[in-house]
Design an enzyme around this catalytic site. Sequence first.
Site, short mmCIF file in Angstrom:
data_model
loop_
_atom_site.label_atom_id
_atom_site.label_comp_id
_atom_site.label_asym_id
_atom_site.label_seq_id
_atom_site.Cartn_x
_atom_site.Cartn_y
_atom_site.Cartn_z
N GLU A 274 0.85 -1.20 0.00
CA GLU A 274 0.00 0.00 0.00
C GLU A 274 0.88 1.24 0.00
O GLU A 274 2.03 1.20 0.45
CB GLU A 274 -0.88 -0.05 1.27
CG GLU A 274 -1.80 1.15 1.44
CD GLU A 274 -2.84 0.96 2.54
OE1 GLU A 274 -2.70 0.03 3.36
OE2 GLU A 274 -3.80 1.76 2.57
N ASN B 272 -12.66 -0.99 -0.27
CA ASN B 272 -11.91 -1.65 0.79
C ASN B 272 -12.50 -1.23 2.13
O ASN B 272 -12.78 -0.03 2.33
CB ASN B 272 -10.44 -1.22 0.71
CG ASN B 272 -9.65 -1.62 1.95
OD1 ASN B 272 -9.29 -2.79 2.09
ND2 ASN B 272 -9.39 -0.67 2.84
N GLU B 273 -12.67 -2.17 3.01
CA GLU B 273 -13.20 -1.87 4.35
C GLU B 273 -14.32 -0.85 4.26
O GLU B 273 -14.27 0.22 4.88
CB GLU B 273 -12.08 -1.41 5.30
CG GLU B 273 -11.10 -2.51 5.61
CD GLU B 273 -10.17 -2.25 6.79
OE1 GLU B 273 -10.13 -1.13 7.31
OE2 GLU B 273 -9.49 -3.21 7.20
N GLU C 281 -6.25 -9.05 3.95
CA GLU C 281 -5.33 -8.41 4.91
C GLU C 281 -5.32 -9.26 6.17
O GLU C 281 -6.39 -9.50 6.75
CB GLU C 281 -5.78 -6.98 5.24
CG GLU C 281 -5.58 -6.00 4.10
CD GLU C 281 -5.98 -4.58 4.44
OE1 GLU C 281 -5.86 -4.18 5.62
OE2 GLU C 281 -6.41 -3.87 3.51
#
Length: 506
Positions: free
Chosen positions: A35, A182-183, A311
């Site tokens: 990232e 994401n999330e 993750e």
Amino acid sequence: MLAAGTQAKNDTTVVVDTAKPGATIHRNIYGQFMEHLGRGIYEGIWVGEDSDIPNTRGYRKDVLNALKELQVPLLRWPGGCFADEYHWRDGVGPRAQRKRTINTTWGGVIDDNAFGTHEFMALAEMLDAEVYVNANLGTGTPQEMAAWLEYMTADGDSTLARERRANGRDKPWKVHYFAIGNEAWGCGGNMTPDYYASLYKRYATYAKTPQDNRPIMIASGGNDDRTDWTQTLMEQVPYDNWSMRMQAISHHYYTLPTGKWDKKGRALEFAEDEWFSTLKQTLRIEGMIEKNVAIMDKLDPDNKVGFYVDEWGTWYDVEPGENPGFLYQENTLRDAVLAGLNLNIFHKHARRVHMTNIAQMINVLQAMILTDKEKMVLTPTYHVFKMYIPFQDATSYPVSIKNDKRYSYGDESIPGVSASAAKGKDGKLWLALVNTNPNETTGITVETGSEVKGAIGEVLTSEAMDARNTFSTPKNIKPKRYKVKAKDGKLTLDLPAKSVVVVELR
Ligand code: AHR
């Protein structure tokens, strides 16, 4: 510590059922996550062509070589939370003219966007790894997402394909995996599962690519042991629909020694209570997998949708003196043992778990590699990933453990031994063992149903629970050769305290 093949009492038996081959352990279970965060990309792998650090076209040579040896099968990029603020156009075109943007999620630092789509794809090609691109749902539009996909995959004479060519890439890239957001429950927009499911359908409808270059489409799921995201997505997204697809749901699971975000626990100099609690916390990932997979098995009995963990890994209090937004942490034998435990769990659930990505590859959280300017060190976690290479694309075998001597601390206990076995692509029978107990060697008898002459492989262990490699002692902890001969047709071996062993059974 006892040497291999000596005399711990053999009361734990590991039974490998070679008569019942199970699912293939997808190599992408060994995926890595990178990232735009701290020194994960900038300095960690990308230093630029003009750097004094030896590099190949801007990628540092030492790190590149270490990653090649690790046989990284898959790279996920650009985030993480960063993905939902990433606008791909900022990272294409002549580097000197790229936008300078503020990384508002991670430390508020300036990102000069020197590492963009072309640099990511070139890295994956150098490593012979598949790519997993995480698209921006939070601050992006379906149009921006669709244009990025066209830029990467169009082979014709469209304006975006021309632009890609003008930027130095003639042929389209293969995009193996593509995620929308994401999330979404947190940094990806603080959404409810219902709201995300609707948005997913909208965005996925426009995620169009040529027929021969269709990525596996991933929806962002929940975290920890929640199941509401899986339930909602499986109920609301017609995953096999002609106009849009959802081929996997991905969860996140981080291990914090204390289980508390405000005081997670230290990476170094911890006492046995935190060795124990960290391993106990990490083993809970299996419950998370089982609960979510049970929902999927009910709603998708044909096993079409994968359950990913894109993750996972340890998350400690940031090292004193480090930028809190950079998530730089040390990596010790405890991380290595924890990695072995997680990999064994992923193997066991390989039928649905086809991809996981440890967070993160370099200089961030549970990293494979740490760098300090021109210096580089391989972590204990790196060594475990390397020892486990024979399990990539291997055929799993069911393993049961009899008479496990549980590791007790205070009035709690966890399994003492974790094991996984598989037939590798090389046709060999591989066994991975983890001893969670930091104080005692465990004697193991191995049964496979046929004669085994011996075991040969590697062991990773050390005297200290927080043994690590530093820039001045980079080889302090590394795998050692491990070899045991069977006696009278019986294979017994000693699994040292706090160790990971990977052996070929002959
Ligand atoms: O890996 C660090 C961060 O953890 C990621 O950006 C985010 O997805 C998660 O919360």
